[in-house]
Design a protein around this motif. Structure first.
Motif, PDB file in Angstrom:
ATOM      1  N   ASP A  52       0.976  -1.193  -0.149  1.00 43.12           N
ATOM      2  CA  ASP A  52      -0.127  -0.153  -0.232  1.00 43.12           C
ATOM      3  C   ASP A  52       0.209   1.346   0.268  1.00 43.12           C
ATOM      4  O   ASP A  52       0.407   2.323  -0.175  1.00 43.12           O
ATOM      5  N   GLN A  53       2.001   1.257   0.475  1.00 48.64           N
ATOM      6  CA  GLN A  53       2.642   2.135   1.016  1.00 48.64           C
ATOM      7  C   GLN A  53       3.341   3.102  -0.695  1.00 48.64           C
ATOM      8  O   GLN A  53       4.025   2.864  -2.027  1.00 48.64           O
ATOM      9  N   GLU A  54       3.495   3.827  -0.637  1.00 48.79           N
ATOM     10  CA  GLU A  54       4.120   4.578  -1.785  1.00 48.79           C
ATOM     11  C   GLU A  54       5.320   5.824  -1.299  1.00 48.79           C
ATOM     12  O   GLU A  54       5.245   6.223  -0.132  1.00 48.79           O
ATOM     13  N   GLY A  55       6.144   6.255  -2.009  1.00 43.52           N
ATOM     14  CA  GLY A  55       7.543   6.493  -1.809  1.00 43.52           C
ATOM     15  C   GLY A  55       8.546   6.306   0.228  1.00 43.52           C
ATOM     16  O   GLY A  55       9.072   7.324   0.455  1.00 43.52           O
ATOM     17  N   THR A  56       8.319   4.609  -0.460  1.00 44.23           N
ATOM     18  CA  THR A  56       9.149   4.076   0.906  1.00 44.23           C
ATOM     19  C   THR A  56      10.653   3.432  -0.056  1.00 44.23           C
ATOM     20  O   THR A  56      10.424   2.791  -1.208  1.00 44.23           O
ATOM     21  N   ARG A  57      11.164   2.672   0.954  1.00 43.74           N
ATOM     22  CA  ARG A  57      12.628   2.087   0.099  1.00 43.74           C
ATOM     23  C   ARG A  57      11.629   1.089  -0.044  1.00 43.74           C
ATOM     24  O   ARG A  57      11.908   0.281  -1.053  1.00 43.74           O
ATOM     25  N   ALA A  58      10.734   0.381   0.582  1.00 43.24           N
ATOM     26  CA  ALA A  58      10.053  -1.117   0.054  1.00 43.24           C
ATOM     27  C   ALA A  58       9.150  -0.364  -1.015  1.00 43.24           C
ATOM     28  O   ALA A  58       9.536  -1.783  -1.853  1.00 43.24           O
ATOM     29  N   ALA A  59       8.363   0.261  -1.512  1.00 44.35           N
ATOM     30  CA  ALA A  59       7.580   0.569  -2.931  1.00 44.35           C
ATOM     31  C   ALA A  59       8.290   0.836  -3.294  1.00 44.35           C
ATOM     32  O   ALA A  59       8.081  -0.102  -4.910  1.00 44.35           O
ATOM     33  N   PHE A  60       9.674   1.915  -3.855  1.00 45.41           N
ATOM     34  CA  PHE A  60      10.824   1.661  -4.458  1.00 45.41           C
ATOM     35  C   PHE A  60      11.381   0.285  -5.157  1.00 45.41           C
ATOM     36  O   PHE A  60      11.228  -0.181  -6.172  1.00 45.41           O
ATOM     37  N   ALA A  61      11.650  -0.521  -4.242  1.00 47.55           N
ATOM     38  CA  ALA A  61      11.981  -2.054  -3.984  1.00 47.55           C
ATOM     39  C   ALA A  61      10.556  -2.634  -5.176  1.00 47.55           C
ATOM     40  O   ALA A  61      11.017  -3.304  -5.800  1.00 47.55           O
ATOM     41  N   PHE A  62       9.396  -2.295  -4.104  1.00 49.28           N
ATOM     42  CA  PHE A  62       8.262  -3.636  -5.187  1.00 49.28           C
ATOM     43  C   PHE A  62       8.628  -2.386  -6.527  1.00 49.28           C
ATOM     44  O   PHE A  62       7.958  -3.244  -7.623  1.00 49.28           O
ATOM     45  N   ALA A  63       8.851  -1.317  -7.089  1.00 50.20           N
ATOM     46  CA  ALA A  63       8.476  -1.158  -8.335  1.00 50.20           C
ATOM     47  C   ALA A  63       9.539  -1.443  -9.007  1.00 50.20           C
ATOM     48  O   ALA A  63       9.314  -1.881 -10.364  1.00 50.20           O
ATOM     49  N   SER A  64      10.323  -1.425  -8.500  1.00 46.51           N
ATOM     50  CA  SER A  64      12.488  -1.975  -9.309  1.00 46.51           C
ATOM     51  C   SER A  64      11.879  -3.195 -10.001  1.00 46.51           C
ATOM     52  O   SER A  64      12.533  -3.769 -10.713  1.00 46.51           O
ATOM     53  N   LEU A  65      11.364  -4.127  -8.956  1.00 46.77           N
ATOM     54  CA  LEU A  65      11.175  -5.539  -9.315  1.00 46.77           C
ATOM     55  C   LEU A  65       9.718  -5.653  -9.836  1.00 46.77           C
ATOM     56  O   LEU A  65       9.777  -6.893 -10.026  1.00 46.77           O
ATOM     57  N   GLY A  66       9.219  -5.073 -10.185  1.00 47.76           N
ATOM     58  CA  GLY A  66       7.923  -4.629 -10.938  1.00 47.76           C
ATOM     59  C   GLY A  66       6.479  -5.680  -9.936  1.00 47.76           C
ATOM     60  O   GLY A  66       5.287  -6.017 -10.820  1.00 47.76           O
ATOM     61  N   ILE A  67       6.799  -5.557  -8.949  1.00 50.49           N
ATOM     62  CA  ILE A  67       5.499  -6.005  -8.413  1.00 50.49           C
ATOM     63  C   ILE A  67       4.273  -5.063  -8.319  1.00 50.49           C
ATOM     64  O   ILE A  67       2.898  -5.141  -8.370  1.00 50.49           O
ATOM     65  N   THR A  68       4.951  -3.965  -8.321  1.00 48.47           N
ATOM     66  CA  THR A  68       3.365  -2.640  -7.795  1.00 48.47           C
ATOM     67  C   THR A  68       2.460  -2.745  -9.269  1.00 48.47           C
ATOM     68  O   THR A  68       1.345  -2.440  -9.278  1.00 48.47           O
ATOM     69  N   ASP A  69       3.126  -3.507 -10.445  1.00 50.37           N
ATOM     70  CA  ASP A  69       1.832  -3.206 -11.064  1.00 50.37           C
ATOM     71  C   ASP A  69       1.279  -4.612 -11.299  1.00 50.37           C
ATOM     72  O   ASP A  69       0.321  -5.534 -11.918  1.00 50.37           O
ATOM     73  N   ARG A  70       1.644  -5.465 -10.715  1.00 46.55           N
ATOM     74  CA  ARG A  70       1.043  -6.868 -10.368  1.00 46.55           C
ATOM     75  C   ARG A  70       0.282  -6.831  -8.912  1.00 46.55           C
ATOM     76  O   ARG A  70       0.799  -8.851  -8.835  1.00 46.55           O
ATOM     77  N   ARG A  71       0.633  -6.226  -7.693  1.00 42.35           N
ATOM     78  CA  ARG A  71      -0.205  -6.057  -6.768  1.00 42.35           C
ATOM     79  C   ARG A  71      -1.574  -7.236  -6.665  1.00 42.35           C
ATOM     80  O   ARG A  71      -1.409  -8.092  -6.484  1.00 42.35           O
ATOM     81  N   GLU A  72      -2.610  -6.794  -8.073  1.00 42.92           N
ATOM     82  CA  GLU A  72      -3.614  -8.468  -8.401  1.00 42.92           C
ATOM     83  C   GLU A  72      -3.435  -9.204  -8.284  1.00 42.92           C
ATOM     84  O   GLU A  72      -4.139 -10.100  -7.608  1.00 42.92           O
ATOM     85  N   SER A  73      -2.172  -9.914  -8.947  1.00 37.56           N
ATOM     86  CA  SER A  73      -1.151 -11.114  -9.422  1.00 37.56           C
ATOM     87  C   SER A  73      -1.036 -11.762  -8.041  1.00 37.56           C
ATOM     88  O   SER A  73      -1.623 -12.828  -8.102  1.00 37.56           O
ATOM     89  N   VAL A  74      -0.381 -10.681  -7.134  1.00 36.30           N
ATOM     90  CA  VAL A  74      -0.290 -11.182  -5.694  1.00 36.30           C
ATOM     91  C   VAL A  74      -0.846 -11.464  -4.461  1.00 36.30           C
ATOM     92  O   VAL A  74      -0.731 -12.661  -4.633  1.00 36.30           O
ATOM     93  N   GLU A  75      -2.440 -10.605  -5.166  1.00 30.53           N
ATOM     94  CA  GLU A  75      -3.212 -11.019  -4.476  1.00 30.53           C
ATOM     95  C   GLU A  75      -3.667 -12.202  -4.822  1.00 30.53           C
ATOM     96  O   GLU A  75      -4.568 -12.378  -3.880  1.00 30.53           O
ATOM     97  N   ALA A  76      -4.240 -12.179  -5.194  1.00 31.71           N
ATOM     98  CA  ALA A  76      -4.710 -13.712  -6.216  1.00 31.71           C
ATOM     99  C   ALA A  76      -3.786 -15.172  -5.339  1.00 31.71           C
ATOM    100  O   ALA A  76      -4.149 -16.204  -5.345  1.00 31.71           O
ATOM    101  N   SER A  77      -2.493 -15.056  -5.593  1.00 35.38           N
ATOM    102  CA  SER A  77      -1.258 -16.201  -5.236  1.00 35.38           C
ATOM    103  C   SER A  77      -2.118 -15.962  -3.898  1.00 35.38           C
ATOM    104  O   SER A  77      -1.991 -17.532  -3.568  1.00 35.38           O
ATOM    105  N   LEU A  78      -1.779 -15.008  -3.072  1.00 35.06           N
ATOM    106  CA  LEU A  78      -1.644 -14.940  -1.758  1.00 35.06           C
ATOM    107  C   LEU A  78      -3.203 -15.469  -1.052  1.00 35.06           C
ATOM    108  O   LEU A  78      -3.428 -16.523  -0.170  1.00 35.06           O
TER     109      LEU A  78
END
Length: 188
Positions: free
Chosen positions: A39-65
């Motif tokens: 959910d976070q924006e502007g944090t190191r974790a958010a940066f990591a998610f964005a650079s690893l391509g997870i931000t755009d695949r959140r729905e897929s991650v939620e479906a996997s969970l």
């Protein structure tokens, strides 16, 4: 320990509690910590998610969970290992659900009555994650515990979150490099 948390780490803790409440979960789990980090924006974790391509695949991650929850906590790796032994987990899940209803194997223990304003307790695994985040921060020489430390703690332990994120190529090492640069040293 909570007094050593940065604002983003506190937001992860409160956000995870909100995710647990919305899901009707009995307790806050590691999964809820991950969702709060996402959910976070502007944090190191958010940066990591964005650079690893997870931000755009959140729905897929939620479906996997959700799939893991449906299988009673068995990850894809667990299901694949059982398939090698001739056990079809999805067939078992379907059979159980046909008799007991959809989501019968979901990890939740069933409905509990929660009063307005009452917080969900943290599951042992979620508490352990927060303790590990302190150890990671201390090991890195950081005085405060940030969301990045919580994310590393989640990724550094075998379990549902690490397995699901691994399906997307997100590992402890990849997260550490994305947040801190080569070798995990603080980028500066």
């Amino acid at each position: 320990m909570f007094e050593r948390f940065t604002k983003d780490a506190r937001d992860v803790v409160t956000g995870s509690s909100e995710h647990a409440q919305r899901a009707g979960a009995d307790a806050v789990t590691e999964e809820h910590l991950l969702l709060a980090l996402l959910d976070q924006e502007g944090t190191r974790a958010a940066f990591a998610f964005a650079s690893l391509g997870i931000t755009d695949r959140r729905e897929s991650v939620e479906a996997s969970l959700a799939d893991v929850r449906r299988r009673g906590g068995l990850t894809k790796a667990d299901s694949d290992a059982l398939a090698e032994l001739g056990i079809d987990v999805l067939q078992i899940v379907s059979k159980v659900e046909s008799v007991h209803g959809e989501g019968a194997l979901a990890v939740s223990r069933g409905p509990k009555r929660w009063w307005a304003g009452q917080r969900r307790p943290f599951a042992v695994s979620a508490k352990d994650t927060l303790v590990r985040s302190l150890r990671i921060a201390t090991g890195r020489g950081d005085r405060r515990i940030g969301g990045e430390h919580v994310l590393l703690a989640l990724m550094g332990k075998a379990g549902v979150v690490a397995d699901v994120m691994g399906e997307y190529g997100v590992t402890y090492g990849a997260v550490e490099r994305a947040m801190f640069g080569r070798g995990g040293a603080v980028a500066g």
